[in-house]
Design a protein around this motif. Sequence first.
Motif, PDB file in Angstrom:
ATOM      1  N   TYR A 187       0.816  -1.228   0.000  1.00  0.00           N
ATOM      2  CA  TYR A 187       0.000   0.000   0.000  1.00  0.00           C
ATOM      3  C   TYR A 187       0.846   1.273   0.000  1.00  0.00           C
ATOM      4  O   TYR A 187       0.398   2.313  -0.459  1.00  0.00           O
ATOM      5  CB  TYR A 187      -0.952   0.006   1.204  1.00  0.00           C
ATOM      6  CG  TYR A 187      -2.167  -0.881   1.013  1.00  0.00           C
ATOM      7  CD1 TYR A 187      -3.415  -0.348   0.704  1.00  0.00           C
ATOM      8  CD2 TYR A 187      -2.062  -2.263   1.119  1.00  0.00           C
ATOM      9  CE1 TYR A 187      -4.523  -1.167   0.510  1.00  0.00           C
ATOM     10  CE2 TYR A 187      -3.156  -3.095   0.929  1.00  0.00           C
ATOM     11  CZ  TYR A 187      -4.386  -2.533   0.623  1.00  0.00           C
ATOM     12  OH  TYR A 187      -5.482  -3.350   0.424  1.00  0.00           O
ATOM     13  N   THR A 188       2.067   1.207   0.543  1.00  0.00           N
ATOM     14  CA  THR A 188       2.916   2.413   0.561  1.00  0.00           C
ATOM     15  C   THR A 188       3.844   2.455  -0.639  1.00  0.00           C
ATOM     16  O   THR A 188       4.380   3.506  -0.977  1.00  0.00           O
ATOM     17  CB  THR A 188       3.796   2.440   1.830  1.00  0.00           C
ATOM     18  OG1 THR A 188       4.657   1.279   1.819  1.00  0.00           O
ATOM     19  CG2 THR A 188       2.948   2.437   3.088  1.00  0.00           C
ATOM     20  N   PRO A 213       1.920   2.985  -5.922  1.00  0.00           N
ATOM     21  CA  PRO A 213       0.651   3.649  -5.613  1.00  0.00           C
ATOM     22  C   PRO A 213       0.719   5.172  -5.577  1.00  0.00           C
ATOM     23  O   PRO A 213      -0.318   5.834  -5.674  1.00  0.00           O
ATOM     24  CB  PRO A 213       0.265   3.088  -4.239  1.00  0.00           C
ATOM     25  CG  PRO A 213       1.521   2.529  -3.674  1.00  0.00           C
ATOM     26  CD  PRO A 213       2.364   2.102  -4.828  1.00  0.00           C
ATOM     27  N   ALA A 214       1.900   5.756  -5.421  1.00  0.00           N
ATOM     28  CA  ALA A 214       1.958   7.212  -5.274  1.00  0.00           C
ATOM     29  C   ALA A 214       2.984   7.883  -6.191  1.00  0.00           C
ATOM     30  O   ALA A 214       2.984   9.091  -6.315  1.00  0.00           O
ATOM     31  CB  ALA A 214       2.269   7.580  -3.819  1.00  0.00           C
ATOM     32  N   GLU A 215       3.854   7.120  -6.817  1.00  0.00           N
ATOM     33  CA  GLU A 215       4.900   7.729  -7.654  1.00  0.00           C
ATOM     34  C   GLU A 215       4.954   7.044  -9.005  1.00  0.00           C
ATOM     35  O   GLU A 215       4.399   5.977  -9.195  1.00  0.00           O
ATOM     36  CB  GLU A 215       6.273   7.578  -6.970  1.00  0.00           C
ATOM     37  CG  GLU A 215       6.409   8.371  -5.682  1.00  0.00           C
ATOM     38  CD  GLU A 215       7.777   8.130  -5.049  1.00  0.00           C
ATOM     39  OE1 GLU A 215       8.775   8.051  -5.785  1.00  0.00           O
ATOM     40  OE2 GLU A 215       7.834   7.986  -3.814  1.00  0.00           O
ATOM     41  N   ASN A 216       5.660   7.689  -9.937  1.00  0.00           N
ATOM     42  CA  ASN A 216       5.840   7.071 -11.243  1.00  0.00           C
ATOM     43  C   ASN A 216       7.023   6.116 -11.210  1.00  0.00           C
ATOM     44  O   ASN A 216       8.117   6.411 -11.702  1.00  0.00           O
ATOM     45  CB  ASN A 216       6.015   8.144 -12.316  1.00  0.00           C
ATOM     46  CG  ASN A 216       4.661   8.685 -12.752  1.00  0.00           C
ATOM     47  OD1 ASN A 216       3.649   8.000 -12.644  1.00  0.00           O
ATOM     48  ND2 ASN A 216       4.620   9.913 -13.238  1.00  0.00           N
ATOM     49  N   ILE A 217       6.783   4.971 -10.599  1.00  0.00           N
ATOM     50  CA  ILE A 217       7.734   3.859 -10.620  1.00  0.00           C
ATOM     51  C   ILE A 217       6.931   2.642 -11.045  1.00  0.00           C
ATOM     52  O   ILE A 217       5.850   2.384 -10.499  1.00  0.00           O
ATOM     53  CB  ILE A 217       8.352   3.615  -9.227  1.00  0.00           C
ATOM     54  CG1 ILE A 217       9.172   4.821  -8.784  1.00  0.00           C
ATOM     55  CG2 ILE A 217       9.215   2.363  -9.230  1.00  0.00           C
ATOM     56  CD1 ILE A 217       9.715   4.721  -7.367  1.00  0.00           C
ATOM     57  N   ILE A 218       7.422   1.929 -12.045  1.00  0.00           N
ATOM     58  CA  ILE A 218       6.673   0.761 -12.520  1.00  0.00           C
ATOM     59  C   ILE A 218       7.554  -0.481 -12.457  1.00  0.00           C
ATOM     60  O   ILE A 218       8.774  -0.404 -12.609  1.00  0.00           O
ATOM     61  CB  ILE A 218       6.124   0.958 -13.955  1.00  0.00           C
ATOM     62  CG1 ILE A 218       7.241   1.381 -14.923  1.00  0.00           C
ATOM     63  CG2 ILE A 218       4.989   1.964 -13.973  1.00  0.00           C
ATOM     64  CD1 ILE A 218       6.773   1.545 -16.361  1.00  0.00           C
ATOM     65  N   PRO A 257      -3.025  -4.002   4.434  1.00  0.00           N
ATOM     66  CA  PRO A 257      -2.485  -2.737   4.947  1.00  0.00           C
ATOM     67  C   PRO A 257      -1.728  -2.974   6.245  1.00  0.00           C
ATOM     68  O   PRO A 257      -2.115  -3.830   7.044  1.00  0.00           O
ATOM     69  CB  PRO A 257      -3.735  -1.884   5.201  1.00  0.00           C
ATOM     70  CG  PRO A 257      -4.823  -2.539   4.443  1.00  0.00           C
ATOM     71  CD  PRO A 257      -4.488  -3.987   4.356  1.00  0.00           C
ATOM     72  N   GLN A 258      -0.651  -2.236   6.431  1.00  0.00           N
ATOM     73  CA  GLN A 258       0.195  -2.455   7.607  1.00  0.00           C
ATOM     74  C   GLN A 258      -0.488  -1.908   8.863  1.00  0.00           C
ATOM     75  O   GLN A 258      -0.913  -0.762   8.899  1.00  0.00           O
ATOM     76  CB  GLN A 258       1.552  -1.773   7.390  1.00  0.00           C
ATOM     77  CG  GLN A 258       2.588  -2.186   8.404  1.00  0.00           C
ATOM     78  CD  GLN A 258       3.959  -1.598   8.103  1.00  0.00           C
ATOM     79  OE1 GLN A 258       4.134  -0.879   7.132  1.00  0.00           O
ATOM     80  NE2 GLN A 258       4.922  -1.884   8.955  1.00  0.00           N
TER      81      GLN A 258
END
Length: 451
Positions: A42-43, A430-435, A107-108
Amino acid sequence: APAGGDGGGSNNEVQWCFLQVKGAIDEDVAEADIISTVEFNYTGDLLATGDKGGRVVIFQREQETKSRPLSRGEYNVYSTFQSHEPEFDYLKSLEIEEKINKIRWLPQQNAAHFLLSTNDKTIKLWKISERDKRAEGYNLKDEDGRLREPCRVTELRVPTLKPMDLMVEASPRRTFANAHTYHINSISVNSDYATYLSADDLRINLWHLEVTNRSFNIVDIKPANMEELTEVITAAEFHPHHCNVFVYSSSKGTIRLCDMRSSALCDQHSKFFEEPEDPSSRSFFSEIISSISDVKFSHSGRYMMTRDYLSVKVWDLNMENRPVETYQVHEYLRSKLCSLYENDCIFDKFECCWNGSDSTIMTGSYNNFFRTFERSTQRDTTLEASRESSKPRAILKPRKVCTTGKRKKDEITVDSLDFNKKILHTAWHPAENIIAVAATNNLYLFQEKVN
């Protein structure tokens, strides 16, 4: 801009650059090493992969350090464990593969991390925790762990905690077994974080995370006479915000949305999403290529995306009669369906994913190509996961497939595509442009170019 970086409508096209590649370079790939699922937590700080050998490998993002303050963290191996072993069903004389079909994070809630992993028959809940201290000075045990004779204990000691090298432990906390007659294709954690669903070809079961010996059957499409079977369930997912709503897709290209408030057995759907077929394009392969291989709700919960063999469709949950957006993934393969049927590629199950702000979607193709579609501008890009462009921070050049007679310099012809190299599994931070892109036994990580 919203999470995901390119907040809808911007003209700044994301430039992707190489971050890392994991896995061996060998030409001969062991079947057990082929990656079968990829999932960020989730993070986005942890990334899990499962493979055909039943192993789960978890990568952790390195935190920024004082020596490298602005370095965006790379992902390094955090924990590796054998999740499933091959089994044999003696009643049916069937081998049960150890291959991991799906991984879903919970989720943690505390210092430990929990994830669900499943093969064809059995779902397991794993706890991944860290240990950097150990107790010393027991009363009834020697330092080497052997029990002492009680008569030798002459004084009472208080055990003390001593620091030790960090150890990451993966321990199975629950095993959810014997509830599926057919092969499990999906698991999905509910937004109440107490229950989850598991789906096989004909049934969907609802589980409580604390209860392993009982599940509730919420969908059953098995006909009384199996000769009347016309469709199977291909994927299922819970709504991200409404714990009573889930969808499941079928091999006929339809999606059913069900509401668990209306009845305990959701055989009667609340909504039915289907696009009418164009009679002019009907062919022998129409039914096979319309089968949905993946369904994913948007993070907002307003839309859902489905992937079939040639396209990705985005549906508005309020409109059932047709999708609001359709993106052709590899339309140039339509003329090659006959040979793709003969080599079984036509049955490949491609997955799809959303970026953090639901403004861009991604899915895989052949020749280690993967496609991104920006929804507001309708801009589509073809990129390749290959070791040729795996120099640190190397920018990925968009690839073009030649569909007409004349091939330009940078284009690749349809006939020279390698159908053994396919990208079925992708994941977006989930929050950045990393694939993360799984190409056979290699995991490629790309990130947005930062100036």
